[in-house]
Structures are given as structure tokens and as C-alpha cells.
Design a protein around this motif. Sequence first.
Motif, PDB file in Angstrom:
ATOM      1  N   ALA A 199       0.814  -1.213   0.000  1.00 44.21           N
ATOM      2  CA  ALA A 199       0.000   0.000   0.000  1.00 44.21           C
ATOM      3  C   ALA A 199       0.853   1.271   0.000  1.00 44.21           C
ATOM      4  O   ALA A 199       0.358   2.353  -0.311  1.00 44.21           O
ATOM      5  N   ARG A 200       2.139   1.142   0.352  1.00 43.32           N
ATOM      6  CA  ARG A 200       3.029   2.307   0.389  1.00 43.32           C
ATOM      7  C   ARG A 200       3.812   2.486  -0.913  1.00 43.32           C
ATOM      8  O   ARG A 200       4.520   3.483  -1.077  1.00 43.32           O
ATOM      9  N   VAL A 201       3.723   1.535  -1.842  1.00 42.49           N
ATOM     10  CA  VAL A 201       4.479   1.633  -3.089  1.00 42.49           C
ATOM     11  C   VAL A 201       3.827   2.670  -4.006  1.00 42.49           C
ATOM     12  O   VAL A 201       2.663   2.536  -4.381  1.00 42.49           O
ATOM     13  N   GLN A 202       4.601   3.688  -4.357  1.00 40.08           N
ATOM     14  CA  GLN A 202       4.087   4.780  -5.193  1.00 40.08           C
ATOM     15  C   GLN A 202       4.504   4.637  -6.650  1.00 40.08           C
ATOM     16  O   GLN A 202       3.733   4.918  -7.562  1.00 40.08           O
ATOM     17  N   SER A 203       5.750   4.196  -6.886  1.00 36.61           N
ATOM     18  CA  SER A 203       6.221   4.044  -8.261  1.00 36.61           C
ATOM     19  C   SER A 203       7.375   3.058  -8.306  1.00 36.61           C
ATOM     20  O   SER A 203       7.997   2.745  -7.281  1.00 36.61           O
ATOM     21  N   LEU A 204       7.646   2.580  -9.526  1.00 32.11           N
ATOM     22  CA  LEU A 204       8.718   1.610  -9.758  1.00 32.11           C
ATOM     23  C   LEU A 204       9.649   2.179 -10.812  1.00 32.11           C
ATOM     24  O   LEU A 204       9.202   2.610 -11.883  1.00 32.11           O
ATOM     25  N   HIS A 205      10.933   2.200 -10.513  1.00 30.07           N
ATOM     26  CA  HIS A 205      11.933   2.752 -11.424  1.00 30.07           C
ATOM     27  C   HIS A 205      12.847   1.622 -11.876  1.00 30.07           C
ATOM     28  O   HIS A 205      13.550   1.006 -11.069  1.00 30.07           O
ATOM     29  N   GLU A 206      12.859   1.369 -13.200  1.00 32.15           N
ATOM     30  CA  GLU A 206      13.615   0.251 -13.751  1.00 32.15           C
ATOM     31  C   GLU A 206      15.115   0.450 -13.585  1.00 32.15           C
ATOM     32  O   GLU A 206      15.638   1.557 -13.691  1.00 32.15           O
ATOM     33  N   ARG A 207      15.808  -0.664 -13.326  1.00 31.51           N
ATOM     34  CA  ARG A 207      17.267  -0.696 -13.328  1.00 31.51           C
ATOM     35  C   ARG A 207      17.683  -1.767 -14.328  1.00 31.51           C
ATOM     36  O   ARG A 207      16.938  -2.088 -15.242  1.00 31.51           O
ATOM     37  N   ARG A 208      18.827  -2.350 -14.170  1.00 30.47           N
ATOM     38  CA  ARG A 208      19.276  -3.343 -15.135  1.00 30.47           C
ATOM     39  C   ARG A 208      18.900  -4.757 -14.707  1.00 30.47           C
ATOM     40  O   ARG A 208      18.644  -5.008 -13.532  1.00 30.47           O
ATOM     41  N   ASN A 209      18.828  -5.650 -15.691  1.00 31.03           N
ATOM     42  CA  ASN A 209      18.623  -7.081 -15.446  1.00 31.03           C
ATOM     43  C   ASN A 209      17.334  -7.414 -14.704  1.00 31.03           C
ATOM     44  O   ASN A 209      17.267  -8.401 -13.975  1.00 31.03           O
ATOM     45  N   GLY A 210      16.309  -6.578 -14.867  1.00 31.08           N
ATOM     46  CA  GLY A 210      15.034  -6.853 -14.217  1.00 31.08           C
ATOM     47  C   GLY A 210      14.902  -6.328 -12.807  1.00 31.08           C
ATOM     48  O   GLY A 210      13.833  -6.404 -12.209  1.00 31.08           O
ATOM     49  N   ASP A 211      15.994  -5.812 -12.230  1.00 32.48           N
ATOM     50  CA  ASP A 211      15.923  -5.186 -10.911  1.00 32.48           C
ATOM     51  C   ASP A 211      15.276  -3.806 -11.041  1.00 32.48           C
ATOM     52  O   ASP A 211      15.161  -3.242 -12.135  1.00 32.48           O
ATOM     53  N   ALA A 212      14.853  -3.233  -9.915  1.00 37.03           N
ATOM     54  CA  ALA A 212      14.211  -1.922  -9.936  1.00 37.03           C
ATOM     55  C   ALA A 212      14.363  -1.265  -8.567  1.00 37.03           C
ATOM     56  O   ALA A 212      14.829  -1.892  -7.603  1.00 37.03           O
ATOM     57  N   MET A 213      13.999   0.010  -8.494  1.00 38.95           N
ATOM     58  CA  MET A 213      13.898   0.724  -7.225  1.00 38.95           C
ATOM     59  C   MET A 213      12.437   1.086  -7.008  1.00 38.95           C
ATOM     60  O   MET A 213      11.738   1.504  -7.945  1.00 38.95           O
ATOM     61  N   LEU A 214      11.963   0.908  -5.787  1.00 38.22           N
ATOM     62  CA  LEU A 214      10.593   1.273  -5.434  1.00 38.22           C
ATOM     63  C   LEU A 214      10.597   2.607  -4.703  1.00 38.22           C
ATOM     64  O   LEU A 214      11.376   2.806  -3.759  1.00 38.22           O
ATOM     65  N   GLN A 215       9.752   3.519  -5.147  1.00 39.66           N
ATOM     66  CA  GLN A 215       9.553   4.788  -4.448  1.00 39.66           C
ATOM     67  C   GLN A 215       8.319   4.617  -3.565  1.00 39.66           C
ATOM     68  O   GLN A 215       7.230   4.282  -4.049  1.00 39.66           O
ATOM     69  N   LEU A 216       8.490   4.810  -2.260  1.00 40.48           N
ATOM     70  CA  LEU A 216       7.377   4.664  -1.335  1.00 40.48           C
ATOM     71  C   LEU A 216       6.733   6.006  -1.046  1.00 40.48           C
ATOM     72  O   LEU A 216       7.303   7.062  -1.328  1.00 40.48           O
ATOM     73  N   SER A 217       5.539   5.976  -0.486  1.00 43.64           N
ATOM     74  CA  SER A 217       4.770   7.204  -0.280  1.00 43.64           C
ATOM     75  C   SER A 217       5.415   8.158   0.711  1.00 43.64           C
ATOM     76  O   SER A 217       5.120   9.364   0.693  1.00 43.64           O
ATOM     77  N   ASP A 218       6.324   7.667   1.570  1.00 40.35           N
ATOM     78  CA  ASP A 218       7.005   8.561   2.510  1.00 40.35           C
ATOM     79  C   ASP A 218       8.307   9.111   1.938  1.00 40.35           C
ATOM     80  O   ASP A 218       9.075   9.778   2.635  1.00 40.35           O
TER      81      ASP A 218
END
Length: 239
Positions: A199-218
Motif C-alpha cells: 500500500a506504500r508503493v508509489q512508483s517503480l523505477h527500472e534498473r538493469r537485469n530486471g531489478d528496480a527501485m521502489l519509491q514509497l509514499s514517505d
Amino acid sequence: MSRVLSTLVVEDMPLASHKLVTLLHAHPDLRVDATAASVVQADALLRSRRFDLLLLDIGLPDGSGLGLAGRWPALAAHTIFVTAHAQHALHAYALGAADYLLKPVDPDRLAMALARARRLIDPPPSGFSAGIRLAVRQGQRTDFLDAHRIDYIDMAGHYACVHVGGQVHLLRESIGQLAEQMAPAGLVRVHRSVVVNPARVQSLHERRNGDAMLQLSDGARVPLSRTYRAALEQVLGAR
């Protein structure tokens, strides 16, 4: 006490099958009653007796595990795919699979998948997850945190950092234990050292090889490993 789940493992490589069965022996709430090395063998076993849980490879010598699962739709939610191929995850989840694991299988990730399958096979009573809380000692005091208030949990050395609305609570527990404990409340493991509240996940930012960074609401940013990505996307897609 929950019933023991009768389990069928379908894997054509003997070493991989042995390793998976060995990992499953660490879970006393299930019992590996049979193994199969092909679609034909698995299909015959499924016709001959009832299994509660199916761990299924995709690339089998005489066909696809996806095709086998498609012929047994009633078992879909009781099926955990175990494969070396990440590209079939969407197809697997479209069939209704409980989870999708990539080889080599991580024991903690397997535990999370088994917990999810258990909830699908034997759903908890209505309202069960609402009462899940996490006990945190603060000196001589113990605080009880409602699971839905947790933003995310990550690791700092030997300590788990539980982030709740800007506060950080320290626990000397493994991330695997916390992931399994919090799974019934909907928290999801997204990395070997991170559990998040979807419920806190706001966006997903792609990285390499299928990994990513999650931006949370805080405003926090936490890593998403490709190993756990399919499970998170399934949860987010259901919201």
C-alpha cells in the motif's frame, strides 16, 4: 494445528529435484509424497491421487509445465512454479498460480511462497490478518505495532529496522522470519533484505537485469530484486 499438505514435486533434473525436496523437508507442515520427471509422469500421479500442493518446473522433456497446469485448473492456486526462466511469470500468474520462483531457489523466498500457497489452500478466517501485530521491545516496555501501519522493513547489520511513519524500531530477527510473520497481513518481500507494505508503493523505477527501485509514499527508496518482482507485481496488480 494446520493439516500437513501432500506435495508433488515435478522436476526433470535429479540434482535439482533432490535439492528442492531437501529444502521442503525444513517445513513440517508439508510432506513430499511423490516426485515426477516429466509431464506424463506428473499427469498420471495427479490422476491417481489427490495432492494439496504442486511444485512444478516449466521446461520438462516431454512438454511444458504451463500446459500441465492448464489441464488442472482446480490446482492452479495450489501450484508454485520453480524455473530458470523469468519470462513465463505472467503466463503462470494468468493461470492463477500461487507463486513463481526462479532457480537457484532461495530458502527464504521458498518459505514465503509456501506461506502464500498455504493461505490459498486453507484460507484463514475472515478478519484474521487485521489483528496481526509485531512486538517490539523498547527498553523495559514492549510496543505492539499493527502490521498495516508498517511502511517497510530493512536490515542494518544483525538488526531489522521496522519503519513506521518516520519512526524506526529495531528487532534482532532475520528478514526471512519477519517476511513469513507479516505475509498474512499483506506485506511482501521484495529483496533479500527488504519487506514492504504494498500500500506504500508509489512508483517503480527500472534498473538493469530486471531489478528496480521502489519509491514509497514517505519518500523512501528501496530495492526490488528480480527474484521477488513477480510476486510483488501480482499483489500490486490485484489492488
